[in-house]
Design a protein around this motif. Structure first.
Motif, PDB file in Angstrom:
ATOM      1  N   TYR A  82       0.802  -1.226   0.000  1.00 48.84           N
ATOM      2  CA  TYR A  82       0.000   0.000   0.000  1.00 48.84           C
ATOM      3  C   TYR A  82       0.834   1.275   0.000  1.00 48.84           C
ATOM      4  O   TYR A  82       0.313   2.354  -0.307  1.00 48.84           O
ATOM      5  N   LEU A  83       2.122   1.173   0.310  1.00 49.11           N
ATOM      6  CA  LEU A  83       2.960   2.371   0.381  1.00 49.11           C
ATOM      7  C   LEU A  83       2.976   3.181  -0.917  1.00 49.11           C
ATOM      8  O   LEU A  83       2.788   4.404  -0.875  1.00 49.11           O
ATOM      9  N   PRO A  84       3.188   2.582  -2.107  1.00 47.91           N
ATOM     10  CA  PRO A  84       3.208   3.399  -3.336  1.00 47.91           C
ATOM     11  C   PRO A  84       1.899   4.145  -3.573  1.00 47.91           C
ATOM     12  O   PRO A  84       1.911   5.309  -3.997  1.00 47.91           O
ATOM     13  N   GLY A  85       0.772   3.482  -3.305  1.00 52.26           N
ATOM     14  CA  GLY A  85      -0.520   4.137  -3.500  1.00 52.26           C
ATOM     15  C   GLY A  85      -0.722   5.308  -2.562  1.00 52.26           C
ATOM     16  O   GLY A  85      -1.286   6.338  -2.953  1.00 52.26           O
ATOM     17  N   MET A  86      -0.249   5.171  -1.329  1.00 52.33           N
ATOM     18  CA  MET A  86      -0.412   6.256  -0.372  1.00 52.33           C
ATOM     19  C   MET A  86       0.482   7.444  -0.708  1.00 52.33           C
ATOM     20  O   MET A  86       0.115   8.598  -0.480  1.00 52.33           O
ATOM     21  N   ILE A  87       1.652   7.168  -1.259  1.00 49.31           N
ATOM     22  CA  ILE A  87       2.508   8.265  -1.718  1.00 49.31           C
ATOM     23  C   ILE A  87       1.824   8.994  -2.876  1.00 49.31           C
ATOM     24  O   ILE A  87       1.800  10.237  -2.921  1.00 49.31           O
ATOM     25  N   ALA A  88       1.244   8.231  -3.810  1.00 44.83           N
ATOM     26  CA  ALA A  88       0.533   8.845  -4.932  1.00 44.83           C
ATOM     27  C   ALA A  88      -0.660   9.657  -4.439  1.00 44.83           C
ATOM     28  O   ALA A  88      -0.911  10.774  -4.914  1.00 44.83           O
ATOM     29  N   ALA A  89      -1.408   9.101  -3.477  1.00 36.83           N
ATOM     30  CA  ALA A  89      -2.549   9.830  -2.921  1.00 36.83           C
ATOM     31  C   ALA A  89      -2.095  11.114  -2.246  1.00 36.83           C
ATOM     32  O   ALA A  89      -2.757  12.154  -2.352  1.00 36.83           O
ATOM     33  N   GLY A  90      -0.971  11.059  -1.539  1.00 36.22           N
ATOM     34  CA  GLY A  90      -0.455  12.250  -0.883  1.00 36.22           C
ATOM     35  C   GLY A  90      -0.092  13.338  -1.878  1.00 36.22           C
ATOM     36  O   GLY A  90      -0.323  14.526  -1.629  1.00 36.22           O
ATOM     37  N   ILE A  91       0.454  12.944  -3.029  1.00 34.58           N
ATOM     38  CA  ILE A  91       0.770  13.915  -4.076  1.00 34.58           C
ATOM     39  C   ILE A  91      -0.501  14.590  -4.572  1.00 34.58           C
ATOM     40  O   ILE A  91      -0.551  15.815  -4.760  1.00 34.58           O
ATOM     41  N   LEU A  92      -1.545  13.785  -4.793  1.00 37.05           N
ATOM     42  CA  LEU A  92      -2.821  14.351  -5.250  1.00 37.05           C
ATOM     43  C   LEU A  92      -3.419  15.291  -4.209  1.00 37.05           C
ATOM     44  O   LEU A  92      -3.875  16.394  -4.534  1.00 37.05           O
ATOM     45  N   LEU A  93      -3.411  14.869  -2.947  1.00 38.62           N
ATOM     46  CA  LEU A  93      -4.000  15.695  -1.886  1.00 38.62           C
ATOM     47  C   LEU A  93      -3.213  16.989  -1.707  1.00 38.62           C
ATOM     48  O   LEU A  93      -3.806  18.062  -1.537  1.00 38.62           O
ATOM     49  N   SER A  94      -1.885  16.898  -1.729  1.00 33.55           N
ATOM     50  CA  SER A  94      -1.056  18.085  -1.514  1.00 33.55           C
ATOM     51  C   SER A  94      -1.238  19.109  -2.615  1.00 33.55           C
ATOM     52  O   SER A  94      -1.196  20.321  -2.362  1.00 33.55           O
ATOM     53  N   GLY A  95      -1.429  18.631  -3.849  1.00 32.31           N
ATOM     54  CA  GLY A  95      -1.582  19.555  -4.959  1.00 32.31           C
ATOM     55  C   GLY A  95      -3.011  19.929  -5.237  1.00 32.31           C
ATOM     56  O   GLY A  95      -3.421  21.075  -5.042  1.00 32.31           O
ATOM     57  N   VAL A  96      -3.834  18.964  -5.625  1.00 37.02           N
ATOM     58  CA  VAL A  96      -5.197  19.248  -6.063  1.00 37.02           C
ATOM     59  C   VAL A  96      -6.082  19.710  -4.908  1.00 37.02           C
ATOM     60  O   VAL A  96      -6.644  20.817  -4.935  1.00 37.02           O
ATOM     61  N   GLN A  97      -6.239  18.866  -3.890  1.00 34.46           N
ATOM     62  CA  GLN A  97      -7.176  19.213  -2.818  1.00 34.46           C
ATOM     63  C   GLN A  97      -6.726  20.439  -2.039  1.00 34.46           C
ATOM     64  O   GLN A  97      -7.529  21.339  -1.745  1.00 34.46           O
ATOM     65  N   ASN A  98      -5.457  20.491  -1.697  1.00 32.59           N
ATOM     66  CA  ASN A  98      -4.938  21.602  -0.911  1.00 32.59           C
ATOM     67  C   ASN A  98      -5.118  22.939  -1.626  1.00 32.59           C
ATOM     68  O   ASN A  98      -5.724  23.877  -1.089  1.00 32.59           O
ATOM     69  N   LEU A  99      -4.630  23.045  -2.854  1.00 35.11           N
ATOM     70  CA  LEU A  99      -4.683  24.320  -3.558  1.00 35.11           C
ATOM     71  C   LEU A  99      -6.096  24.676  -4.009  1.00 35.11           C
ATOM     72  O   LEU A  99      -6.490  25.845  -3.972  1.00 35.11           O
ATOM     73  N   ALA A 100      -6.865  23.685  -4.453  1.00 38.41           N
ATOM     74  CA  ALA A 100      -8.224  23.980  -4.930  1.00 38.41           C
ATOM     75  C   ALA A 100      -9.082  24.574  -3.812  1.00 38.41           C
ATOM     76  O   ALA A 100      -9.777  25.581  -4.014  1.00 38.41           O
ATOM     77  N   THR A 101      -9.041  23.980  -2.630  1.00 42.41           N
ATOM     78  CA  THR A 101      -9.853  24.497  -1.523  1.00 42.41           C
ATOM     79  C   THR A 101      -9.271  25.787  -0.961  1.00 42.41           C
ATOM     80  O   THR A 101     -10.009  26.713  -0.621  1.00 42.41           O
ATOM     81  N   ASP A 102      -7.951  25.864  -0.890  1.00 44.79           N
ATOM     82  CA  ASP A 102      -7.306  27.036  -0.307  1.00 44.79           C
ATOM     83  C   ASP A 102      -7.553  28.285  -1.152  1.00 44.79           C
ATOM     84  O   ASP A 102      -7.942  29.344  -0.634  1.00 44.79           O
ATOM     85  N   ILE A 103      -7.340  28.187  -2.454  1.00 41.86           N
ATOM     86  CA  ILE A 103      -7.510  29.354  -3.326  1.00 41.86           C
ATOM     87  C   ILE A 103      -8.985  29.738  -3.434  1.00 41.86           C
ATOM     88  O   ILE A 103      -9.323  30.925  -3.462  1.00 41.86           O
ATOM     89  N   ALA A 104      -9.878  28.742  -3.496  1.00 39.37           N
ATOM     90  CA  ALA A 104     -11.309  29.041  -3.539  1.00 39.37           C
ATOM     91  C   ALA A 104     -11.741  29.798  -2.290  1.00 39.37           C
ATOM     92  O   ALA A 104     -12.548  30.734  -2.359  1.00 39.37           O
ATOM     93  N   THR A 105     -11.206  29.406  -1.139  1.00 39.31           N
ATOM     94  CA  THR A 105     -11.538  30.099   0.114  1.00 39.31           C
ATOM     95  C   THR A 105     -10.985  31.516   0.111  1.00 39.31           C
ATOM     96  O   THR A 105     -11.669  32.469   0.519  1.00 39.31           O
TER      97      THR A 105
END
Length: 286
Positions: A82-105
């Motif tokens: 599961y480690l590779p998938g969690m690293i990939a998920a972390g990349i998505l969360l750090s970029g997409v989710q973090n910036l999308a919600t932060d800038i929208a706010t």
């Protein structure tokens, strides 16, 4: 009567290039401090992959190794799988989710409007955002690797070429996720709705992209849908780094297909840049 377009940044005196970069560097520190002061962001983007790695590794540990031979030899532990998938998920969360919600706010509460009327260059603003994503993402991956190695006894790669592969996949992946997050920030109508809009998109992508479930377990049509988006390819690239070579045969193409990983990420990075250029405004269009 003169019409004033308030959707773009007002004209301000140009700053020397060196000052633009210095302002961007100072914004990185500011953005990073703000990030770690926000409890919900820290949990749902920074700690979430670590928590999920611990849950999956513990919950499925009784099932034995993944990919072991009929005689019980070989394979890798659940944590290593599961480690590779969690690293990939972390990349998505750090970029997409973090910036999308932060800038929208920031757009909703007037922060961007105030910055748009200041001498802060657009480049400095985005340097701050991208730098914050890079810093927090690197720290997150270091934490994931430490947890995997010392809590779950995962053997990490020792070959330099594997870490070189990790480096270019990571850099392409985090750049792609960041620009897509900026572009996606134009979708929520308000800051309050940003989380409700962005998180379901990110969560669905994780489930269909081989992060929480083995990709080959999904129906073929769902695999085809997931293959359009970058997360599937980031996860596949990370599996090529952290899993034994024998696992490559379990991929839909029968191999790691790293050239396709690079191509898809580059294409999505360009798409994200174009969408960002077309949709980003300091003030939301009414």
């Amino acid at each position: 009567m003169i019409s004033i377009d308030r959707t773009t940044k007002p004209l301000v005196p140009a700053l020397p290039r060196g000052r633009t970069l210095r302002l961007g560097a100072s914004r990185i520190g500011y953005e990073t401090r703000i990030y770690f002061r926000s409890g919900d962001q820290v949990f749902f983007t920074f700690l979430f992959p670590v928590v999920m790695l611990a849950i999956f590794s513990t919950a499925f540990s009784a099932m034995g190794n993944v990919g072991e031979a009929p005689d019980g030899t070989g394979g890798v532990s659940q944590a290593a799988f599961y480690l590779p998938g969690m690293i990939a998920a972390g990349i998505l969360l750090s970029g997409v989710q973090n910036l999308a919600t932060d800038i929208a706010t920031e757009k909703s509460d007037g922060t961007l409007k105030r910055l748009g009327g200041s001498p802060l260059p657009v480049i400095s603003y985005f340097l701050g955002k991208m730098g914050q994503v890079l810093v927090t993402s690197v720290l997150q991956i270091v934490l994931l690797l430490l947890v995997a190695r010392f809590l779950f006894d995962v053997t990490l790669p020792t070959e330099p070429e594997r870490w070189l592969t990790f480096a270019w996949i990571y850099l392409l992946g985090i750049a792609t996720s960041a620009v897509l997050g900026i572009a996606l920030s134009a979708v929520p109508r308000t800051g309050k709705s940003a989380t409700a809009v962005i998180i379901p998109i990110v969560l669905v992508l994780q489930f269909i992209s081989g992060v929480y479930l083995s990709f080959t377990m999904l129906p073929e049509w769902l695999q085809n849908v997931a293959s359009v988006f970058p997360l599937k390819w980031i996860a596949q690239g990370m599996r090529s780094v952290f899993l034994p070579e024998g696992f490559a045969s379990q991929e839909p193409s029968g191999g790691w297909d790293l050239p396709m990983v690079a191509l898809v990420l580059v294409v999505w990075a360009v798409v994200g840049l174009v969408l960002t250029r077309l949709t980003f405004r300091w003030v939301r269009r009414s």
